[in-house]
Motif scaffolding. Structure first.
Motif, short mmCIF file in Angstrom:
data_model
loop_
_atom_site.label_atom_id
_atom_site.label_comp_id
_atom_site.label_asym_id
_atom_site.label_seq_id
_atom_site.Cartn_x
_atom_site.Cartn_y
_atom_site.Cartn_z
N SER A 114 -107.68 8.92 -82.90
CA SER A 114 -107.54 10.36 -82.71
C SER A 114 -106.76 10.70 -81.45
O SER A 114 -105.88 11.57 -81.47
CB SER A 114 -108.92 11.03 -82.66
N ARG A 115 -107.06 10.01 -80.36
CA ARG A 115 -106.34 10.28 -79.11
C ARG A 115 -104.87 9.90 -79.24
O ARG A 115 -103.98 10.61 -78.74
CB ARG A 115 -106.99 9.53 -77.96
N THR A 116 -104.60 8.79 -79.89
CA THR A 116 -103.22 8.36 -80.08
C THR A 116 -102.48 9.36 -80.95
O THR A 116 -101.34 9.75 -80.64
CB THR A 116 -103.16 6.95 -80.69
N ASN A 117 -103.09 9.81 -82.03
CA ASN A 117 -102.45 10.78 -82.91
C ASN A 117 -102.21 12.10 -82.18
O ASN A 117 -101.12 12.69 -82.30
CB ASN A 117 -103.29 11.03 -84.16
N THR A 118 -103.18 12.56 -81.40
CA THR A 118 -103.01 13.80 -80.65
C THR A 118 -101.86 13.67 -79.66
O THR A 118 -101.01 14.56 -79.54
CB THR A 118 -104.31 14.17 -79.92
N SER A 119 -101.81 12.55 -78.95
CA SER A 119 -100.73 12.30 -78.00
C SER A 119 -99.38 12.28 -78.70
O SER A 119 -98.41 12.89 -78.24
CB SER A 119 -100.98 10.98 -77.27
N LYS B 224 -115.55 3.92 -81.56
CA LYS B 224 -114.49 3.74 -80.56
C LYS B 224 -113.11 3.72 -81.21
O LYS B 224 -112.14 4.24 -80.64
CB LYS B 224 -114.73 2.47 -79.74
N GLN C 221 -98.56 13.66 -81.63
CA GLN C 221 -98.24 15.00 -82.13
C GLN C 221 -97.71 15.89 -81.01
O GLN C 221 -96.77 16.66 -81.21
CB GLN C 221 -99.46 15.65 -82.79
N ARG C 222 -98.30 15.81 -79.83
CA ARG C 222 -97.83 16.61 -78.70
C ARG C 222 -96.40 16.25 -78.32
O ARG C 222 -95.57 17.12 -78.07
CB ARG C 222 -98.75 16.42 -77.50
N ILE D 163 -112.08 7.30 -82.02
CA ILE D 163 -111.63 7.99 -80.81
C ILE D 163 -110.24 7.52 -80.41
O ILE D 163 -109.37 8.33 -80.10
CB ILE D 163 -112.65 7.77 -79.66
N ALA D 164 -110.00 6.22 -80.44
CA ALA D 164 -108.69 5.68 -80.06
C ALA D 164 -107.60 6.18 -81.00
O ALA D 164 -106.52 6.59 -80.56
CB ALA D 164 -108.72 4.15 -80.04
#
Length: 148
Positions: A22-27, A16, A29-30, A19-20
């Motif tokens: 990775s999602r934060t990093n992706t957000s 978990k 970076q965008r 995932i948290a």
């Protein structure tokens, strides 16, 4: 069919967290790519300009270290920033074999404008955290990276 395997509390917690993060990093970076795109900059180019803005002229190896970049990527970033007239190379006076990279007047003007706007974007990204939570998160991330 969903796999509802039980990997144990520790493993489930680790999964978990991955995932948290990775999602934060992706957000993040965008948001950053979109923001820097408004200035025709990449994240790596901003990193170089920002580093030079705050630290002054640096050798390429110092830029690589400060921006957590690779030499191959840095070569491309420097070449593109030079083409745009935002940075320039100088021969170091005390060591004529070493080049240093510095901002041009245009580069200084641009990074000041971008950096000031960047602070507002960061404020928006971290809006859901209060100051204590930000400090705790920073401390925890440093600890995770073995820097604490």
């Amino acid at each position: 069919m969903k796999n509802h395997a039980n990997y144990g509390e520790e493993n489930t917690s680790n999964l978990k967290l991955v995932i948290a993060i990775s999602r934060t990093n992706t957000s993040f970076q965008r948001v950053m790519q979109s923001f820097f795109g408004n200035y025709d900059l990449t994240i790596a180019q901003f990193g170089v300009l920002e580093t030079l803005y705050h630290l002054g002229d640096l050798k390429i190896c110092e830029l690589i270290d400060k921006t957590l970049s690779t030499s191959g990527n840095m070569t491309v970033v420097i070449r593109n920033l030079e083409k745009e007239g935002l940075i320039e190379r100088h021969v170091k006076a005390e060591d004529r074999r070493a080049f240093v990279i510095g901002l041009t007047d245009e580069g200084s003007r641009l990074i000041k404008e971008v950096f000031d706007a960047h602070l507002a974007v960061l404020e928006g990204f971290f809006i859901n955290l209060d100051q204590d939570e930000k400090q705790l998160l920073q401390k925890m991330l440093k600890k995770l990276n073995g820097l604490d």
